[in-house]
Design an enzyme around this catalytic site. Sequence first.
Site, PDB file in Angstrom:
ATOM      1  N   ASP A 165     -12.172  -8.805   4.567  1.00  0.00           N
ATOM      2  CA  ASP A 165     -13.469  -8.703   3.880  1.00  0.00           C
ATOM      3  C   ASP A 165     -14.127 -10.076   3.776  1.00  0.00           C
ATOM      4  O   ASP A 165     -15.334 -10.219   3.979  1.00  0.00           O
ATOM      5  CB  ASP A 165     -13.300  -8.125   2.468  1.00  0.00           C
ATOM      6  N   ASP A 216      -6.278  -7.011   4.143  1.00  0.00           N
ATOM      7  CA  ASP A 216      -7.415  -6.324   3.525  1.00  0.00           C
ATOM      8  C   ASP A 216      -8.371  -7.348   2.921  1.00  0.00           C
ATOM      9  O   ASP A 216      -9.576  -7.327   3.149  1.00  0.00           O
ATOM     10  CB  ASP A 216      -6.896  -5.369   2.433  1.00  0.00           C
ATOM     11  N   TYR A 234       0.821  -1.214   0.000  1.00  0.00           N
ATOM     12  CA  TYR A 234       0.000   0.000   0.000  1.00  0.00           C
ATOM     13  C   TYR A 234       0.854   1.264   0.000  1.00  0.00           C
ATOM     14  O   TYR A 234       0.409   2.314  -0.448  1.00  0.00           O
ATOM     15  CB  TYR A 234      -0.888   0.042   1.247  1.00  0.00           C
ATOM     16  N   ASP A 287      -3.350 -18.317   0.263  1.00  0.00           N
ATOM     17  CA  ASP A 287      -4.399 -18.959  -0.548  1.00  0.00           C
ATOM     18  C   ASP A 287      -5.116 -20.038   0.257  1.00  0.00           C
ATOM     19  O   ASP A 287      -6.345 -20.160   0.223  1.00  0.00           O
ATOM     20  CB  ASP A 287      -3.825 -19.494  -1.876  1.00  0.00           C
ATOM     21  N   LYS A 313       2.896 -15.631   2.215  1.00  0.00           N
ATOM     22  CA  LYS A 313       3.067 -16.332   0.935  1.00  0.00           C
ATOM     23  C   LYS A 313       4.557 -16.668   0.828  1.00  0.00           C
ATOM     24  O   LYS A 313       5.259 -16.248  -0.107  1.00  0.00           O
ATOM     25  CB  LYS A 313       2.574 -15.418  -0.215  1.00  0.00           C
TER      26      LYS A 313
HETATM   27  C1  IPM Z   1     -10.272  -1.182   4.289  1.00  0.00           C
HETATM   28  C2  IPM Z   1     -10.543  -0.564   2.937  1.00  0.00           C
HETATM   29  C3  IPM Z   1      -9.390   0.351   2.566  1.00  0.00           C
HETATM   30  C4  IPM Z   1      -8.147  -0.502   2.483  1.00  0.00           C
HETATM   31  C5  IPM Z   1      -9.610   1.146   1.276  1.00  0.00           C
HETATM   32  C6  IPM Z   1     -10.876   1.951   1.319  1.00  0.00           C
HETATM   33  C7  IPM Z   1      -8.419   2.009   0.932  1.00  0.00           C
HETATM   34  O1  IPM Z   1     -10.754  -1.540   1.984  1.00  0.00           O
HETATM   35  O2  IPM Z   1     -10.170  -0.434   5.274  1.00  0.00           O
HETATM   36  O3  IPM Z   1     -10.151  -2.398   4.367  1.00  0.00           O
HETATM   37  O4  IPM Z   1      -7.878  -1.122   1.442  1.00  0.00           O
HETATM   38  O5  IPM Z   1      -7.412  -0.557   3.476  1.00  0.00           O
HETATM   39 MG    MG Z   2     -10.791  -3.503   2.764  1.00  0.00          MG
END
Ligand code: IPM
Ligand code: MG
Length: 368
Positions: free
Chosen positions: A249, A245, A141, A221, A189
């Site tokens: 999710d 990240d 990032y 993975d 990884k």
């Molecule tokens: C999160 C989001 C952010 C990230 C985005 C909005 C930049 O997806 O907080 O997980 O990738 O960190």
């Molecule tokens: Mg995210």
Amino acid sequence: MKKRIVLLPGDGIGKEVMHSAKEVLTAIAEEYNHTFSFENHEIGGAAIDQYGTPLPETTVDACKQADAVLLGAVGGPKWDNNPSHLRPERGLLGIRKALDLYANLRPIKGFKNLLHASPLKEEIVSGSDLLIVRELTGGIYFGTPSERRDNGESVVDTLAYTRREIERIVDKAFQAAQGRRGKLTSVDKANVLESSKMWREIVEEKKAQYPEVSVEHVLVDAAAMKLITNPASFDVVVTENMFGDILSDEASVLTGSLGMLPSASLNESGVGLYEPVHGSAPDIAGKGLANPVAMILSAALMLRYSFELEDEAKIIEDAVQSVLDAGYHTADLQIPNGRQVGTEEMTKLIVDYIRTLNASKCIASCYY
Ligand code: IPM
Ligand code: MG
């Protein structure tokens, strides 16, 4: 206790759910004799509209002077086609970096009357209670170079870490595991990436300092697969920024209730930024439909991690549980035979629980 809290509502439903968190914190302050002062600042699209930048200096300065920061959500279709330095997400990345919020904690625990909405079979998801510890200020990032080259014919991003950056997040994860069920899964990884090999070595080195924690290494993975085949097998998961990240999710939908999940991002001095895992939901913004619970639970994490008010944090969490147990839910959730309410009513129910709980304690201790 006296604390200064900066509120960054951001965009979309961010504003509505922030209002809810503020009401809940005000109730906690009044009932338990704390003084919380609130200061609003802009971030994301709202800041672009008002100041021409997703992260104004005034916002950064205010956050640096605060005891903790609450953030709603950033982003929306209005700014989707902006150049990358003028995207709302830049504000979020910028504030993480400016406050050195290297440790992102995302606890994922199901609420029993919501598990039926999980995309997984209830028997698989049941019992899941995990904490994702994501490195938040390094890795791909933030690595440089990150640019187009050769007149747009090639491109590069850089995944870079220093030993110190890995050590501090790994320590944080071990400490979290000590306070939970004592199991740490480090995700990397290492069969391909040099950065992952070093990550794995550091986890191995650190192991000796935390003998009561059992450690496993899982490739990213395989971890993605195991999260949906056996989510209950995880306790604490630690991983680098981008893997975290993606996996967070994935993990956030396991319990069937994205609108319920809080997160904490901490630096070395304990100042934290607390935000819901969900986004700004522009489709329902301004309609009074948003689920305020993730934001309210983020405020609870703030009380726990930045202010060490464990009892008050627990009271908010109990309030949420009891309102759900009574069958109340917002439009994003389904509870069999439940009753759908809007943002404001959901907030009021939670606030009422907090106030009534304290009043009943007083009756018990003051008069009997
Ligand atoms: C999160 C989001 C952010 C990230 C985005 C909005 C930049 O997806 O907080 O997980 O990738 O960190
Ligand atoms: Mg995210």
